[in-house]
Design a protein around this motif. Structure first.
Motif, PDB file in Angstrom:
ATOM      1  N   GLU A  17      -0.230  -6.847   2.417  1.00  0.00           N
ATOM      2  CA  GLU A  17       0.116  -6.243   3.698  1.00  0.00           C
ATOM      3  C   GLU A  17       0.140  -7.297   4.798  1.00  0.00           C
ATOM      4  OE1 GLU A  17       0.805  -2.930   4.635  1.00  0.00           O
ATOM      5  OE2 GLU A  17       1.033  -2.712   2.459  1.00  0.00           O
TER       6      GLU A  17
ATOM      7  N   LYS B 155      -6.607   4.275   0.747  1.00  0.00           N
ATOM      8  CA  LYS B 155      -5.741   3.363   1.486  1.00  0.00           C
ATOM      9  C   LYS B 155      -6.181   3.269   2.942  1.00  0.00           C
ATOM     10  CE  LYS B 155      -1.495   4.837   0.472  1.00  0.00           C
ATOM     11  NZ  LYS B 155      -0.256   5.244  -0.211  1.00  0.00           N
TER      12      LYS B 155
ATOM     13  N   GLU C 128      -4.437   8.319  -0.778  1.00  0.00           N
ATOM     14  CA  GLU C 128      -4.320   8.206   0.673  1.00  0.00           C
ATOM     15  C   GLU C 128      -5.646   7.841   1.332  1.00  0.00           C
ATOM     16  OE1 GLU C 128      -1.419   7.991   1.846  1.00  0.00           O
ATOM     17  OE2 GLU C 128      -0.600   8.568  -0.115  1.00  0.00           O
TER      18      GLU C 128
ATOM     19  N   LEU D  59       0.827  -1.214   0.000  1.00  0.00           N
ATOM     20  CA  LEU D  59       0.000   0.000   0.000  1.00  0.00           C
ATOM     21  C   LEU D  59       0.858   1.259   0.000  1.00  0.00           C
ATOM     22  CD1 LEU D  59      -2.972  -0.708   2.407  1.00  0.00           C
ATOM     23  CD2 LEU D  59      -2.987  -0.559  -0.073  1.00  0.00           C
TER      24      LEU D  59
ATOM     25  N   LEU E 195      -4.512  -1.857  -6.048  1.00  0.00           N
ATOM     26  CA  LEU E 195      -4.802  -1.566  -4.642  1.00  0.00           C
ATOM     27  C   LEU E 195      -5.254  -2.814  -3.906  1.00  0.00           C
ATOM     28  CD1 LEU E 195      -6.769   1.771  -4.113  1.00  0.00           C
ATOM     29  CD2 LEU E 195      -4.803   0.962  -2.851  1.00  0.00           C
TER      30      LEU E 195
ATOM     31  N   LEU F 198      -3.187  -4.462  -0.827  1.00  0.00           N
ATOM     32  CA  LEU F 198      -3.776  -4.673   0.496  1.00  0.00           C
ATOM     33  C   LEU F 198      -3.561  -6.123   0.933  1.00  0.00           C
ATOM     34  CD1 LEU F 198      -5.570  -3.558   2.834  1.00  0.00           C
ATOM     35  CD2 LEU F 198      -7.495  -4.605   1.651  1.00  0.00           C
TER      36      LEU F 198
END
Lengths: 441, 339
Positions: free
Chosen positions: A66, A26, A23, A16, A59, A63
């Motif tokens: 992560e 996210k 922003e 991310l 995106l 994610l």
């Protein structure tokens, strides 16, 4: 250096933190996944919304990468998404345990608005049902979730996360610089700027242009950069100049033999835009040139329908010679001023607005039992007027924002008014005055 | 919660046959029909805009199916369906399931049926026969002459006539008082002046006026007509006539790309505006324009680029404007236009 792998893939953000410019999205995504990890999901699903090439899928994967990583189960538009098939693929895996010690799974429905009502019969209902039953987080992506109206149900099941519009020059420059560093190439700032500007906000295009210009070099200068779009424009200017100045049949027709002569999508809007200004001194010439262009378009339509390619010469001659050799052709300066076609710019600029507007028109035509042209000609102006009125404004905007859920009040107002409020009517005072002059943008 | 509830035409659309204004003869006959038996024939409603055709069709649906009318009714607008094949598919899909409620058939309302080509109407005729045992069609048209004979002969025909003055004004008063809007008698006269027997236009005019002022006077009415007349198009025509091509083209693009109006529709409204006398054009010029418009209409359907075709049309209007000295008077916007 390394193997030839597209930089677009090589430098696709994996985390991310590497995603530029989004922003808010996210943060929303992180909050949402945190709520899952705490065992109390705020919503079962999120829907990432934005135009193509903006990085919705990136995106979603970022994610998933992560914190230890999620396994992503993806279904996209190219899969056949009947209700049954979705249940088969996802349903069975939902019951299975995690495979490789991943934290868990994220289910990704890419391009849900690509669901075809006919072929994917039941697909929508199946997704809704799955969201309700799911024990895994679900991410959906969509270009335009406002149309058709049936998507409402799906939207209501999910938290809608609107991505920011295409990247600005600065953002793209940042990405380009980062790549140059990683590749160990010294890049002149001017060179990168040129690429960034020409990309028009499309990162993919910018990275591809950079790779084409810089791969294998130690230093990248401005001269190394020939951006495709610029090349295209340059050729088109030459072509038009030749056509407008042509005095003989052969001169005008000769442009059709050039490799860069694109009769299909580029040449017609270019010539259409420039005829009126180049021939401005003679409306007879404008009219005749446009008439011939119109005839060439009829032949073109016919070729498209019937594949009668032998008609092609007529089309090519009408669109070039028919424009060049007209009666009452005014004398032209040696250098005529040519412009970039407004249509292309206008369509790109108003894309999102038009999608929302069409969705709104579509909805209104059902509710008002009239055709969509009637809505756009008679009811949209009425709504615009109502949006300026104390009596109706509040209720109207309230309902509109509800329907267009997820978009800001400002963009809803914009949809109603056309870009920068249409020529037809802003507010009371202007009603009687002659509509103020407005250039096409 | 819908937007339509804010639009008075929809908010005050009568839902029962008896509540429909005027058209007594039509109402009586339709009630007889519905009583008559299991399978009344197909119906064809025709007449000018704003006389209650669509309202009647919807009221019939409610009468037949009560609350379940939506499930048993397929509403199509011929101008919005992409060709007869999509119409066929939707009808086929719809006719697949059995009707619910007391009527032994489902209802298909096809609006603007006179916009269909005669080939498409032939296909429609076959469809009406094919699904005759499970569906009934209500076709709606402005011009009955544009409906092919074989369809006319298969339908019970109902002619809707323009509404009388008192009926329109009475309804407007009622709406005004329910909305708490103050409107003078002279203002209502002004509305009538503009709408004549077209209820939809009358109500839209009233609402547009209510959006601009607290108290509605004739001045307010005339000031707002522009919004419900296709004013953009009148502007477009005048600009073309005046010889300002670049400006006319900008207006054209606003209509096409920002307001999303199709090229065909723009052409037809231009044609209608000029022929109806909304713009002052001598008869000889009208003939020339009709010829060009017909030609461009053909090219639009054959060609591939609407902007090219419409631009060519505007250029021709410009020539005709020059020939007859049109569009030069900038104050061609005198408010008290009759239609």
């Amino acid at each position: 250096m390394s193997k030839k792998i597209p930089w677009v893939e090589k430098y696709r953000p994996r985390r991310l933190s590497e995603v530029v410019n989004q922003e808010e999205a996210k943060k929303a995504l992180l909050d949402w996944i945190n709520s899952w990890e705490k065992g109390k999901p705020s919503r079962k699903a999120v829907m990432l919304v934005g135009p193509p090439g903006i990085g919705k899928t990136t995106l979603a994967y970022a994610l998933a990468n992560e914190r230890g990583g999620y396994e992503v189960l993806e279904l996209n538009a190219s899969d056949v998404r009947t209700g049954e098939r979705i249940r088969q693929v996802i349903g069975s895996s939902m019951k299975m345990g995690s495979l490789f010690g991943f934290k868990g799974r994220i289910i990704l429905f890419d391009e849900v608005d690509g669901l075809n009502v006919r072929e994917d019969r039941g697909g929508l209902a199946a997704i809704v049902e799955l969201i309700r039953e799911s024990t895994w987080p679900i991410i959906m992506t969509a270009n335009n979730p406002w149309d058709p109206p049936k998507f409402r149900e799906l939207r209501d099941e999910a938290e809608v996360i609107q991505l920011k519009p295409p990247l600005g020059e600065e953002d793209i420059l940042t990405i380009l610089r980062r790549i140059c560093n990683a590749e160990g190439i010294k890049c002149e700032e001017d060179a990168l700027k040129l690429i960034a500007v020409a990309s028009g906000g499309d990162v993919r295009a910018a990275i591809n242009d950079l790779q084409a210009a810089a791969e294998g070099k130690r230093v990248l200068t401005r001269d190394d950069v020939t951006v495709t779009e610029r090349a295209h424009q340059f050729d088109m200017f030459k072509i038009l100049d030749k056509v407008f100045h042509a005095r003989r049949f052969e001169d005008a027709r000769s442009v059709t033999f050039l490799p860069s002569f694109d009769w299909e999508s580029y040449y017609p809007p270019w010539v259409l835009d420039n005829i009126p200004s180049v021939y401005a001194k003679s409306i007879e010439a404008v009219s005749e040139a446009l008439d011939n262009l119109s005839l060439s378009d009829v032949v073109k339509g016919r070729i498209a329908k019937t594949q009668e390619w032998e008609l092609m010469p007529y089309m090519l001659e009408l669109m070039t010679v028919g424009v060049a050799l007209v009666r009452n052709k005014p004398p032209l300066a040696r250098f005529v001023r040519l412009t970039f076609p407004e249509r292309i710019r206008l369509l790109a600029k108003t894309k999102e607005m038009r999608q929302m507007r069409d969705a709104l028109i579509n909805r209104l035509r059902t509710e008002l039992h009239v055709s969509s042209s009637e809505v756009s000609l008679y009811y949209m102006p009425l709504l615009r007027l109502m949006a300026t009125s104390d009596t109706f404004k509040k209720k109207l905007l309230e309902r509109l924002t509800r329907i267009m859920g997820g978009y800001s009040l400002e963009s809803v107002e914009k949809t109603l008014g056309g870009v920068g409020v249409s020529a037809s009517g802003e507010g009371e005072g202007g009603a009687q005055r002659k509509s103020s002059k407005r250039s096409g943008g | 919660m819908s937007i339509a509830e804010l639009i008075w035409v929809e908010k005050y659309r009568p839902s029962r046959i008896d509540d429909i204004i005027d058209q007594e003869e039509v109402k009586e006959r339709i009630k007889q029909f519905l009583k008559m038996g299991n399978m009344p024939p197909h119906m064809l409603f025709y007449g000018p805009p704003g006389t209650g055709k669509t309202t009647m069709a919807l009221a019939i649906a409610r009468e037949l199916y009560g609350d379940a009318w939506r499930e048993n009714t397929l509403e199509l607008n011929a101008s919005d369906e992409r060709g007869i094949t999509t119409i066929r598919e939707r009808v086929k899909e719809f006719a697949r399931t059995a009707p619910m409620g007391k009527a032994p058939y489902k209802l298909i309302i096809l609006d603007e049926a006179d916009n269909m080509t005669s080939d498409a109407q032939q296909a429609l005729r076959r469809m009406m026969e094919m699904y005759a045992n499970v569906t009934r069609f209500i076709l709606i048209a402005n011009y009955v002459s544009r409906i092919i004979d074989p369809i006319q002969s298969r339908c019970a025909m109902f002619r809707f006539s323009p509404l009388p003055r008192d009926a329109v004004l009475g309804r407007l008063r009622e709406i005004a008082s329910r909305e708490g809007v103050k409107v003078t008698d002279e203002a209502l006269e002004a509305v009538w002046d503009i709408s004549q027997g077209d209820m939809r236009k009358a109500i839209n005019t009233l609402q547009a006026a209510a959006a601009t002022a607290k108290e509605i006077t004739p001045e307010v009415i005339y000031k707002t007509v522009g919004y419900i007349e296709p004013k953009d198009i009148v502007d477009l025509i005048n600009t073309a006539f005046s010889g300002d091509f670049i400006n006319a083209r900008d207006k054209l693009r606003t209509l096409m790309y920002e307001h999303g109006v199709s090229g065909t529709e723009i052409l037809r409204v231009i044609q209608r505006q000029i022929m109806s006398g909304a713009i002052n054009v001598p008869d000889e010029a009208k003939v020339e324009i009709a010829e060009v418009a017909a030609d461009i209409d053909y090219r639009l359907t054959e060609g591939s680029d609407e902007e090219i075709q419409l631009s060519a049309f505007l250029a021709r209007l410009m020539l005709i404007g020059k020939k007859y000295g049109l569009g030069t008077s900038k104050e061609a916007k005198a408010p008290a236009k009759k239609r």
